[in-house]
Design a protein around this motif. Structure first.
Motif, PDB file in Angstrom:
ATOM      1  N   VAL A  43      58.970  58.342  17.475  1.00 36.21           N
ATOM      2  CA  VAL A  43      58.729  58.234  16.038  1.00 36.21           C
ATOM      3  C   VAL A  43      59.999  57.745  15.361  1.00 36.21           C
ATOM      4  CG1 VAL A  43      58.217  59.535  13.944  1.00 36.21           C
ATOM      5  CG2 VAL A  43      56.979  60.044  16.069  1.00 36.21           C
ATOM      6  N   VAL A  48      58.303  57.436   9.239  1.00 36.19           N
ATOM      7  CA  VAL A  48      58.147  58.703   8.530  1.00 36.19           C
ATOM      8  C   VAL A  48      58.300  58.491   7.033  1.00 36.19           C
ATOM      9  CG1 VAL A  48      59.176  60.973   8.138  1.00 36.19           C
ATOM     10  CG2 VAL A  48      58.873  60.128  10.479  1.00 36.19           C
ATOM     11  N   LEU A 157      52.914  63.556  10.662  1.00 32.01           N
ATOM     12  CA  LEU A 157      52.944  63.467  12.123  1.00 32.01           C
ATOM     13  C   LEU A 157      51.570  63.158  12.709  1.00 32.01           C
ATOM     14  CD1 LEU A 157      55.472  66.285  13.059  1.00 32.01           C
ATOM     15  CD2 LEU A 157      55.863  63.820  12.851  1.00 32.01           C
ATOM     16  N   LEU A 160      51.286  59.526  12.667  1.00 37.90           N
ATOM     17  CA  LEU A 160      52.217  58.885  13.605  1.00 37.90           C
ATOM     18  C   LEU A 160      52.030  59.426  15.022  1.00 37.90           C
ATOM     19  CD1 LEU A 160      55.417  58.881  11.362  1.00 37.90           C
ATOM     20  CD2 LEU A 160      53.778  57.022  11.726  1.00 37.90           C
ATOM     21  N   ARG A 161      50.866  59.992  15.285  1.00 37.98           N
ATOM     22  CA  ARG A 161      50.640  60.671  16.548  1.00 37.98           C
ATOM     23  C   ARG A 161      50.786  59.761  17.756  1.00 37.98           C
ATOM     24  NH1 ARG A 161      46.083  61.433  19.510  1.00 37.98           N
ATOM     25  NH2 ARG A 161      46.110  63.242  20.889  1.00 37.98           N
ATOM     26  N   GLN A 163      52.993  57.728  18.365  1.00 38.02           N
ATOM     27  CA  GLN A 163      54.397  57.670  18.747  1.00 38.02           C
ATOM     28  C   GLN A 163      54.982  59.047  19.034  1.00 38.02           C
ATOM     29  OE1 GLN A 163      53.413  55.855  15.665  1.00 38.02           O
ATOM     30  NE2 GLN A 163      52.870  54.314  17.192  1.00 38.02           N
ATOM     31  N   LEU A 164      54.195  60.096  18.826  1.00 35.94           N
ATOM     32  CA  LEU A 164      54.704  61.467  18.930  1.00 35.94           C
ATOM     33  C   LEU A 164      54.548  62.010  20.340  1.00 35.94           C
ATOM     34  CD1 LEU A 164      55.771  63.990  17.351  1.00 35.94           C
ATOM     35  CD2 LEU A 164      53.355  64.650  17.086  1.00 35.94           C
ATOM     36  N   ALA A 421      59.784  65.663  15.319  1.00 38.58           N
ATOM     37  CA  ALA A 421      59.494  64.590  16.281  1.00 38.58           C
ATOM     38  C   ALA A 421      60.627  64.439  17.287  1.00 38.58           C
ATOM     39  CB  ALA A 421      59.258  63.276  15.540  1.00 38.58           C
TER      40      ALA A 421
END
Length: 429
Positions: A43, A48, A157, A160-161, A163-164, A421
């Motif tokens: 992330v 973010v 988050l 952006l999951r 990339q998490l 993250a």
């Protein structure tokens, strides 16, 4: 809870199963599996920030809604319903009723990694704990902001999951002001079921908006209580004298003016300064009894203070000293974790945005987040909410004019989302 520094100062010390196959009921981070979509890298903070910009206006409105409906410790039904509703609306599965009114959520990233918990408290300040008293419970400690920041972090988050890495466990905790909520959540088995490896939290603090104060190796003091019973016809007078003698054990006095608060904030940032070691103590006489409530740092001093109380009471024939319970533990933040967080904050906000505390701060307050840190490592950080030019009391919890700068919400979300993250990614931990 950061209790006000004058009156009552010593009175204290969900599940998101994003993967397929999550069943109904308690799905605490064990059900479900990571998504099959490919790993797309860690992330990035700019991603973010973009999500926070999109969400910030709505988060401020959410905080205002929670603020208008304060609920006492243990009575957070509406707040918990709002939290659960916000997370369900984002497409997440939620478990409510954990440890009372707690809400627990587990967010799985798209790649394996570490499991990290994040805690937010939901209750409002009871009337008796407001400086000068108050007619009703009110959000004068910033828990409405803490809850809003945690919801914002979860929403960021989730988006952006891909990339998490790893898993984030969100704990929306009841009854922090009563120092009972953390115990209830822990006793519900959340830490064991989710296998959280560490836990993090922030708290509104009297620092400029846009800044943080980290607590590496420090935190907040615990609390101990004593009761001394005297006998004989002169017992009430003797109790008053003994209360004064015990009261003299205090090495730090609650601030009486805004200037005193400013000085205390500055002293807390001095290495080996005036607050590096302290005893904050209140003793009062009622009839033939002396009630004592005190905090100290480091927490090993509790036995020393207990011996001092016994020694002073022994000069009064027939005096009986009782300590009704073990001291509530101090919240001690691991130094290494705090240092790593400070580096993350400096990267995100700039070097000037990070203050470092060199004492337990404030010396008149406690936090049941201590119970989590007794079990797993983590961080507890102060989020600056002091608006430019405003009186310091508007940023110091439990004062009736507490009015945090709402710009702190976006700051808290962007920094904590990036921090979590980083911690769930084994390469960054």
């Amino acid at each position: 809870m950061v209790k006000h520094p004058k009156e009552h100062a010593l009175a204290r010390r969900t599940v998101l199963a994003i993967g397929a196959g999550a069943g109904a009921g308690m799905v605490w981070g064990i059900a479900g599996r990571a998504a099959a979509d490919g790993f797309r890298g860690p992330v990035e903070q700019r991603a973010v920030d973009a999500e926070v910009a999109r969400l910030e206006r709505g988060l401020i409105e959410l905080r205002r809604d929670i603020h208008r409906h304060p609920e006492r410790p243990g009575q957070e039904q509406r707040t918990a319903a709002v939290v659960a509703g916000e997370l369900r609306a984002a497409g997440l599965e939620v478990t409510a009723g954990v440890g009372g009114n707690g809400v627990v959520a587990v967010l799985r990233g798209s790649r394996p990694g570490r499991t990290v918990a994040y805690r937010a408290d939901m209750d409002a300040v009871p009337p008796k704990d407001i400086v000068g008293g108050g007619p009703a419970a009110a959000h004068l400690c910033g828990h409405d902001i803490h809850t809003t920041v945690a919801i914002g972090v979860a929403k960021v988050l989730v988006r952006l999951r891909r990339q998490l890495s790893g898993t984030v466990v969100f704990l929306f905790q009841p009854a922090e002001e009563a120092l009972t909520g953390a115990r209830a959540v822990i006793d519900a088995g959340v830490l064991e079921r989710t296998r959280a490896e560490e836990i993090h939290a922030l708290h509104c603090g009297p620092f400029p908006v846009g800044q943080f104060a980290v607590t590496s190796g420090f935190g907040l003091p615990g609390q101990d209580r004593a009761e001394v019973t005297l006998t004989g016809p002169g017992a009430p007078d003797a109790a008053r004298r003994l209360a004064a003698e015990i009261g003299a054990l205090a090495t730090v006095a609650p601030p009486q003016t805004p200037a005193d608060i400013e000085r205390m904030i500055a002293d807390a940032q001095i290495p080996h300064g005036p607050l590096a070691r302290f005893v904050a103590l209140r003793a009062g006489a009622q009839e033939a009894k002396v009630g004592v409530s005190y905090r100290c740092w480091p927490q090993e001093r509790y036995e020393e203070v207990r011996e001092d109380i016994r020694r002073l009471a022994s000069s009064y024939p027939g005096a009986e000293v009782a300590f009704p319970a073990d001291p509530f533990p101090a919240m001690v933040c691991p130094e290494g974790d705090g240092d790593r967080l400070a580096r993350h904050l400096r990267r995100t906000l700039g070097r000037g945005a990070v203050n470092v505390l060199h004492s337990a701060f404030p010396p008149f307050s406690g936090e049941d987040f201590a119970l989590y840190l007794d079990r797993i490592p983590g961080t507890f950080t102060f989020l600056g909410v002091h608006a430019p030019g405003a009186p310091i009391t508007t940023a110091y919890p439990h004062y009736p004019d507490f009015a945090p700068d709402e710009r702190a919400i976006g700051v808290g979300v962007r920094t904590m989302a990036g921090w979590l993250a980083e911690r769930t990614d084994r390469r960054g931990a």
